[in-house]
Design an enzyme around this catalytic site. Structure first.
Site, PDB file in Angstrom:
ATOM      1  N   SER A 207       0.847  -1.199   0.000  1.00  0.00           N
ATOM      2  CA  SER A 207       0.000   0.000   0.000  1.00  0.00           C
ATOM      3  C   SER A 207       0.877   1.241   0.000  1.00  0.00           C
ATOM      4  CB  SER A 207      -0.938  -0.029   1.215  1.00  0.00           C
ATOM      5  OG  SER A 207      -1.940   0.956   1.065  1.00  0.00           O
ATOM      6  N   ASN A 208       0.330   2.400   0.348  1.00  0.00           N
ATOM      7  CA  ASN A 208       1.115   3.632   0.373  1.00  0.00           C
ATOM      8  C   ASN A 208       0.613   4.544   1.489  1.00  0.00           C
ATOM      9  OD1 ASN A 208      -0.999   5.494  -0.761  1.00  0.00           O
ATOM     10  ND2 ASN A 208      -0.865   4.010  -2.424  1.00  0.00           N
ATOM     11  N   HIS A 209       1.221   5.717   1.611  1.00  0.00           N
ATOM     12  CA  HIS A 209       0.965   6.584   2.770  1.00  0.00           C
ATOM     13  C   HIS A 209      -0.298   7.442   2.662  1.00  0.00           C
ATOM     14  CE1 HIS A 209       4.642   5.743   4.834  1.00  0.00           C
ATOM     15  NE2 HIS A 209       5.389   6.098   3.804  1.00  0.00           N
ATOM     16  N   SER A 210      -1.056   7.353   1.577  1.00  0.00           N
ATOM     17  CA  SER A 210      -2.188   8.280   1.413  1.00  0.00           C
ATOM     18  C   SER A 210      -3.196   8.115   2.554  1.00  0.00           C
ATOM     19  CB  SER A 210      -2.874   7.999   0.070  1.00  0.00           C
ATOM     20  OG  SER A 210      -4.099   8.686   0.031  1.00  0.00           O
ATOM     21  N   ALA A 274      -4.769   7.368  -4.295  1.00  0.00           N
ATOM     22  CA  ALA A 274      -3.404   6.911  -4.562  1.00  0.00           C
ATOM     23  C   ALA A 274      -3.516   5.428  -4.900  1.00  0.00           C
ATOM     24  CB  ALA A 274      -2.532   7.135  -3.343  1.00  0.00           C
TER      25      ALA A 274
END
Ligand code: C5P
Length: 412
Positions: A207-210, A274
């Site tokens: 996943s990512n930081h959004s 994102a």
């Protein structure tokens, strides 16, 4: 103001006498006004005065002690187009910010899904105190609108900022709010927000930081303009903005399907999510066990939702985001063309205040005609600027984007 339902909350401030004039002005302007008073407010202005001017009985208690009739805070909140608390004391603002629910006005506030407007009234030092300012900032970040108090003579005899805004100013603020609300009435928008989650096995994911904050703020801003908003959301800890329909998804593929389906019949979309560019080629159905050496996971490309909506859009409106770390404007302009967007919101990770999870953002809006660089703003303010631009574009007959985009190639 005609036909608008205003729930006027009156709290225990010396400025409560101005609530009478305010109720009268709102009624004269065509609004339907109901009044909820805190117990202390009754010491400053009588329920009889407020009932006479608003043309409805006043609500103070959770139930009528005479006959036990329940004053439902939930139906009051549902009834209102706007909860206007004027005057709002430092005490009520603090309780609103922390979720205290010890009177009918506060329980109504906590359950209200309508616009909430407060007109603070207090002594200058109470207003300037860090606690009050922090409470106001918390409320503003959650979407409460604030009618700034005026400078002038205060009940204490001191001079300074803290006087409740005049009834005409508050009535005009409300009229503007209702006008703003109308701009996208009857329009449908899709907003994607947050990070997608790409499963590796039943336990792990990519996943990512959004945080989803920007997309949620845009969904809220569009809904405040009267639009019907479908928010296709990755996993976040955020509350659904008032008036927004939310569809929860996890992976890029789920988001693709939900967004494409919701775009059918929509007037436009804002692609704020994102979305993972890659997802594991296969998802293990059992937890992957670790061994001595390293490990490789083969990834495949996900589908580009924005580009797909760009292909399908025809004359509809499409807005995208670009998060860049270098050659920002050139990259954003390339995406604007490739995804057939009407405008793109460029974030540079090099700008202070434009970070993941924060409440502020610094963006540049880019379309085919040029660039508009905005100062550092709260995400809510950025969302309002974007919603304003969308409303202006929807309102204008001609737009720059070509009706059909070339089939997009390199972005998948
Ligand atoms: O190509 P890039 O990922 O930088 O483009 C960002 C824009 O495209 C954002 O608006 C994002 O929401 C959207 N996007 C998408 N689907 C993807 C990748 C990006 O909708 N798979």
């Amino acid at each position: 103001m005609q036909g608008r339902r205003v729930l006027l909350g009156v709290t225990g401030s010396i400025a409560a006498y101005k609530a009478a004039a305010l109720a009268r002005q709102l009624v004269r302007a065509g609004a339907e006004v109901r009044v909820v008073m805190t117990p202390l407010a009754k010491q400053f202005i009588t329920p009889l005065t407020m009932a006479t001017l608003s043309k409805h009985p006043i609500l103070v208690e959770f139930f009528d002690p005479e006959n036990g009739a329940w004053n439902s805070h939930i139906s009051l909140g549902e009834w209102a187009d706007c909860l206007l608390i004027a005057p709002a004391t430092a005490n009520t603002l603090a309780k609103m910010a922390t979720g205290v629910a010890d009177n009918l006005l506060l329980t109504t506030y906590l359950s209200a899904r309508c616009e909430v407007v407060v007109a603070p009234a207090m002594d200058l030092d109470m207003y300037a105190h860090a606690a009050t300012q922090a409470n106001l900032a918390t409320l503003a970040a959650r979407g409460v609108r604030i009618v700034e108090p005026a400078e002038g003579e205060l009940a204490s005899g001191l001079q300074g900022k803290g006087r409740m805004a005049e009834p005409e100013t508050i009535a005009a603020f409300l009229a503007d709010l209702f006008t703003e609300k109308k701009k996208l009435t009857g329009r449908r928008f899709v907003v994607t927000a947050g990070a997608t989650i790409e499963p590796i096995d039943p336990v792990r994911f990519l996943s990512n930081h959004s945080s989803g904050k920007m997309g949620y703020a845009i969904a809220g801003a569009l809904a405040r303009c009267g639009a019907h908003v479908t928010l296709v959301s990755g996993r976040t800890a955020l509350a659904t903005p008032p008036g927004v329909e939310r569809i929860d998804v996890l992976s890029a593929e789920e988001m693709y399907r939900a967004a494409v389906a919701a775009f059918d019949g929509a007037d436009g979309a804002v692609m704020c999510a994102a979305v993972a560019d890659y997802t594991p080629e296969t998802v293990a159905d059992r937890k992957l066990e670790k061994g001595e050496g390293g490990m490789a996971i083969r990834l495949k490309r996900t589908r580009d939702i924005a580009a797909e909506l760009g292909r399908r859009k025809g004359g509809r409106l499409l807005v995208g985001f670009a998060l860049e770390t270098h050659d920002e404007a050139a990259h954003a302009e390339a995406k604007l063309a490739r995804k057939n967007l009407d405008f793109i919101v460029l974030n540079s990770l090099r700008d202070a205040g434009a970070c993941f999870r924060g409440d502020t953002n610094k963006v540049t809006l880019i379309d085919r005609a040029g660039r508009e660089e905005l100062p550092l703003l709260t995400k809510r303010e950025v969302a309002e600027r974007i919603a304003g631009r969308i409303a202006a574009l929807v309102g204008s007959a001609e737009r720059n984007a070509p009706a059909e985009a070339p089939v997009e190639g390199g972005d998948r």
